[in-house]
Design an enzyme around this catalytic site. Sequence first.
Site, PDB file in Angstrom:
ATOM      1  N   ARG A   1      -6.796   4.361  24.115  1.00 39.06           N
ATOM      2  CA  ARG A   1      -6.781   2.930  23.778  1.00 39.06           C
ATOM      3  C   ARG A   1      -6.960   2.062  25.021  1.00 39.06           C
ATOM      4  O   ARG A   1      -7.650   1.044  24.985  1.00 39.06           O
ATOM      5  CB  ARG A   1      -5.473   2.585  23.072  1.00 39.06           C
ATOM      6  CG  ARG A   1      -5.346   3.313  21.742  1.00 39.06           C
ATOM      7  CD  ARG A   1      -3.920   3.436  21.299  1.00 39.06           C
ATOM      8  NE  ARG A   1      -3.808   4.312  20.134  1.00 39.06           N
ATOM      9  CZ  ARG A   1      -2.681   4.901  19.770  1.00 39.06           C
ATOM     10  NH1 ARG A   1      -1.577   4.716  20.458  1.00 39.06           N
ATOM     11  NH2 ARG A   1      -2.654   5.682  18.717  1.00 39.06           N
TER      12      ARG A   1
ATOM     13  N   THR B   1       4.593 -21.448  31.583  1.00 42.23           N
ATOM     14  CA  THR B   1       4.839 -20.524  30.464  1.00 42.23           C
ATOM     15  C   THR B   1       4.431 -19.098  30.782  1.00 42.23           C
ATOM     16  O   THR B   1       4.763 -18.181  30.029  1.00 42.23           O
ATOM     17  CB  THR B   1       4.041 -20.960  29.227  1.00 42.23           C
ATOM     18  OG1 THR B   1       2.644 -20.976  29.592  1.00 42.23           O
ATOM     19  CG2 THR B   1       4.466 -22.338  28.741  1.00 42.23           C
ATOM     20  N   GLY B   2       3.633 -18.918  31.824  1.00 44.81           N
ATOM     21  CA  GLY B   2       3.025 -17.616  32.117  1.00 44.81           C
ATOM     22  C   GLY B   2       1.721 -17.400  31.361  1.00 44.81           C
ATOM     23  O   GLY B   2       1.015 -16.412  31.612  1.00 44.81           O
ATOM     24  N   VAL B   3       1.409 -18.308  30.460  1.00 46.36           N
ATOM     25  CA  VAL B   3       0.249 -18.113  29.585  1.00 46.36           C
ATOM     26  C   VAL B   3      -1.066 -18.383  30.320  1.00 46.36           C
ATOM     27  O   VAL B   3      -1.947 -17.533  30.389  1.00 46.36           O
ATOM     28  CB  VAL B   3       0.355 -18.992  28.316  1.00 46.36           C
ATOM     29  CG1 VAL B   3      -0.930 -18.919  27.495  1.00 46.36           C
ATOM     30  CG2 VAL B   3       1.535 -18.549  27.478  1.00 46.36           C
ATOM     31  N   GLY B   4      -1.203 -19.575  30.871  1.00 48.26           N
ATOM     32  CA  GLY B   4      -2.475 -19.937  31.512  1.00 48.26           C
ATOM     33  C   GLY B   4      -2.831 -19.015  32.662  1.00 48.26           C
ATOM     34  O   GLY B   4      -3.988 -18.593  32.812  1.00 48.26           O
TER      35      GLY B   4
ATOM     36  N   ASP C   1       1.484 -21.337  40.053  1.00 49.05           N
ATOM     37  CA  ASP C   1       1.063 -22.721  40.248  1.00 49.05           C
ATOM     38  C   ASP C   1       2.260 -23.500  40.796  1.00 49.05           C
ATOM     39  O   ASP C   1       3.265 -22.904  41.207  1.00 49.05           O
ATOM     40  CB  ASP C   1       0.469 -23.308  38.958  1.00 49.05           C
ATOM     41  CG  ASP C   1       1.513 -23.488  37.852  1.00 49.05           C
ATOM     42  OD1 ASP C   1       2.689 -23.095  38.054  1.00 49.05           O
ATOM     43  OD2 ASP C   1       1.152 -24.013  36.786  1.00 49.05           O
ATOM     44  N   HIS C   2       2.149 -24.829  40.790  1.00 48.02           N
ATOM     45  CA  HIS C   2       3.221 -25.667  41.336  1.00 48.02           C
ATOM     46  C   HIS C   2       4.509 -25.566  40.517  1.00 48.02           C
ATOM     47  O   HIS C   2       5.598 -25.733  41.054  1.00 48.02           O
ATOM     48  CB  HIS C   2       2.761 -27.127  41.401  1.00 48.02           C
ATOM     49  CG  HIS C   2       2.264 -27.667  40.094  1.00 48.02           C
ATOM     50  ND1 HIS C   2       1.130 -27.187  39.482  1.00 48.02           N
ATOM     51  CD2 HIS C   2       2.752 -28.631  39.266  1.00 48.02           C
ATOM     52  CE1 HIS C   2       0.935 -27.844  38.352  1.00 48.02           C
ATOM     53  NE2 HIS C   2       1.907 -28.718  38.192  1.00 48.02           N
TER      54      HIS C   2
ATOM     55  N   CYS D   1       3.612 -19.248  36.027  1.00 43.78           N
ATOM     56  CA  CYS D   1       3.310 -20.670  35.842  1.00 43.78           C
ATOM     57  C   CYS D   1       4.388 -21.223  34.905  1.00 43.78           C
ATOM     58  O   CYS D   1       5.461 -20.625  34.799  1.00 43.78           O
ATOM     59  CB  CYS D   1       1.883 -20.892  35.354  1.00 43.78           C
ATOM     60  SG  CYS D   1       1.487 -20.282  33.707  1.00 43.78           S
TER      61      CYS D   1
ATOM     62  N   ARG E   1      -1.528   9.903  24.693  1.00 45.73           N
ATOM     63  CA  ARG E   1      -2.091   9.256  23.503  1.00 45.73           C
ATOM     64  C   ARG E   1      -2.482   7.812  23.747  1.00 45.73           C
ATOM     65  O   ARG E   1      -3.253   7.227  22.987  1.00 45.73           O
ATOM     66  CB  ARG E   1      -1.095   9.352  22.339  1.00 45.73           C
ATOM     67  CG  ARG E   1       0.169   8.548  22.522  1.00 45.73           C
ATOM     68  CD  ARG E   1       1.216   8.871  21.459  1.00 45.73           C
ATOM     69  NE  ARG E   1       2.539   8.432  21.872  1.00 45.73           N
ATOM     70  CZ  ARG E   1       3.091   7.279  21.495  1.00 45.73           C
ATOM     71  NH1 ARG E   1       2.453   6.459  20.703  1.00 45.73           N
ATOM     72  NH2 ARG E   1       4.302   6.960  21.913  1.00 45.73           N
ATOM     73  N   HIS E   2      -1.950   7.215  24.824  1.00 43.41           N
ATOM     74  CA  HIS E   2      -2.267   5.818  25.108  1.00 43.41           C
ATOM     75  C   HIS E   2      -3.574   5.663  25.880  1.00 43.41           C
ATOM     76  O   HIS E   2      -4.163   4.579  25.907  1.00 43.41           O
ATOM     77  CB  HIS E   2      -1.141   5.172  25.905  1.00 43.41           C
ATOM     78  CG  HIS E   2       0.194   5.299  25.248  1.00 43.41           C
ATOM     79  ND1 HIS E   2       0.502   4.691  24.048  1.00 43.41           N
ATOM     80  CD2 HIS E   2       1.302   6.017  25.598  1.00 43.41           C
ATOM     81  CE1 HIS E   2       1.741   5.014  23.694  1.00 43.41           C
ATOM     82  NE2 HIS E   2       2.244   5.822  24.617  1.00 43.41           N
TER      83      HIS E   2
ATOM     84  N   ARG F   1       9.386 -22.108  33.015  1.00 41.45           N
ATOM     85  CA  ARG F   1      10.002 -23.019  32.041  1.00 41.45           C
ATOM     86  C   ARG F   1      10.580 -22.249  30.846  1.00 41.45           C
ATOM     87  O   ARG F   1      11.143 -22.853  29.948  1.00 41.45           O
ATOM     88  CB  ARG F   1       8.963 -24.031  31.542  1.00 41.45           C
ATOM     89  CG  ARG F   1       8.572 -25.066  32.574  1.00 41.45           C
ATOM     90  CD  ARG F   1       7.403 -25.912  32.098  1.00 41.45           C
ATOM     91  NE  ARG F   1       7.185 -27.049  32.980  1.00 41.45           N
ATOM     92  CZ  ARG F   1       6.025 -27.706  33.065  1.00 41.45           C
ATOM     93  NH1 ARG F   1       4.987 -27.322  32.331  1.00 41.45           N
ATOM     94  NH2 ARG F   1       5.903 -28.719  33.885  1.00 41.45           N
TER      95      ARG F   1
ATOM     96  N   HIS G   1       2.670   1.971  27.982  1.00 39.14           N
ATOM     97  CA  HIS G   1       1.632   2.172  26.961  1.00 39.14           C
ATOM     98  C   HIS G   1       0.285   1.540  27.310  1.00 39.14           C
ATOM     99  O   HIS G   1      -0.758   2.048  26.930  1.00 39.14           O
ATOM    100  CB  HIS G   1       2.097   1.590  25.619  1.00 39.14           C
ATOM    101  CG  HIS G   1       3.229   2.348  25.001  1.00 39.14           C
ATOM    102  ND1 HIS G   1       3.657   2.143  23.712  1.00 39.14           N
ATOM    103  CD2 HIS G   1       4.053   3.318  25.513  1.00 39.14           C
ATOM    104  CE1 HIS G   1       4.677   2.952  23.433  1.00 39.14           C
ATOM    105  NE2 HIS G   1       4.949   3.666  24.519  1.00 39.14           N
ATOM    106  N   ASN G   2       0.319   0.385  27.973  1.00 38.69           N
ATOM    107  CA  ASN G   2      -0.915  -0.381  28.213  1.00 38.69           C
ATOM    108  C   ASN G   2      -1.361  -0.354  29.666  1.00 38.69           C
ATOM    109  O   ASN G   2      -2.387  -0.947  30.000  1.00 38.69           O
ATOM    110  CB  ASN G   2      -0.726  -1.841  27.763  1.00 38.69           C
ATOM    111  CG  ASN G   2      -0.055  -1.967  26.415  1.00 38.69           C
ATOM    112  OD1 ASN G   2       1.079  -2.426  26.319  1.00 38.69           O
ATOM    113  ND2 ASN G   2      -0.724  -1.522  25.364  1.00 38.69           N
TER     114      ASN G   2
HETATM  115  C1  RB5 Z   1       1.344 -26.993  34.108  1.00 42.11           C
HETATM  116  O1  RB5 Z   1       1.824 -28.205  33.640  1.00 42.11           O
HETATM  117  C2  RB5 Z   1       1.409 -25.948  33.018  1.00 42.11           C
HETATM  118  O2  RB5 Z   1       0.435 -26.228  32.052  1.00 42.11           O
HETATM  119  C3  RB5 Z   1       1.237 -24.565  33.585  1.00 42.11           C
HETATM  120  O3  RB5 Z   1       2.242 -24.301  34.501  1.00 42.11           O
HETATM  121  C4  RB5 Z   1       1.294 -23.412  32.590  1.00 42.11           C
HETATM  122  O4  RB5 Z   1       2.423 -23.507  31.775  1.00 42.11           O
HETATM  123  C5  RB5 Z   1       0.077 -23.170  31.814  1.00 42.11           C
HETATM  124  O5  RB5 Z   1      -0.044 -22.198  31.031  1.00 42.11           O
END
Ligand code: RB5
Length: 147
Positions: free
Chosen positions: A136, A67-70, A8-9, A65, A132-133, A109, A98-99
């Site tokens: 799963r 956090t890499g989460v979204g 993302d940005h 992104c 073995r992996h 960030r 393994h995965n």
């Molecule tokens: C954008 O502000 C932020 O939410 C995105 O980059 C990311 O961290 C979401 O998981």
Amino acid sequence: MKLAMGSDHVGWELKQEISEYIQSLGHETVDFGAYSSERTDYPKYGKKVAEEVASGQFDGGVLICGTGVGISISANKVKGIRAVVCSEPYTAKLSKQHNNTNIVAFGSRVVGVDLAKMIVKEWLEASYEGGRHAKRVNMIGEIETQE
Ligand code: RB5
């Protein structure tokens, strides 16, 4: 290897550096955006890169992104994708061994450029061990076939 990349940005600046680094290791990268710091939405890029990887035209994907989460959650909604979000290289390496992860994600960030390079390098150099992996990993795939 041929890698699909997306961010993302918030992640686009780190993506440029990581793309150049991946190329310096002898691999090819294709950038599916975002291409600037103009505010945008991470699910678009997670989905696009995941679809490209799932199509079989790429050997893997790299997503960034804040956090890499979204962006990794978005990628994991695409059938056949096993995306891992990492903030250190050990998880990146084991996630491939393994995965059988086919996308690695991290947060601009959360990690600096040097740590991001270490994460990517470990992930690229690791190989799925199967054995073995495999049972799963196959069970993960079966979840996708359940309504
Ligand atoms: C954008 O502000 C932020 O939410 C995105 O980059 C990311 O961290 C979401 O998981």
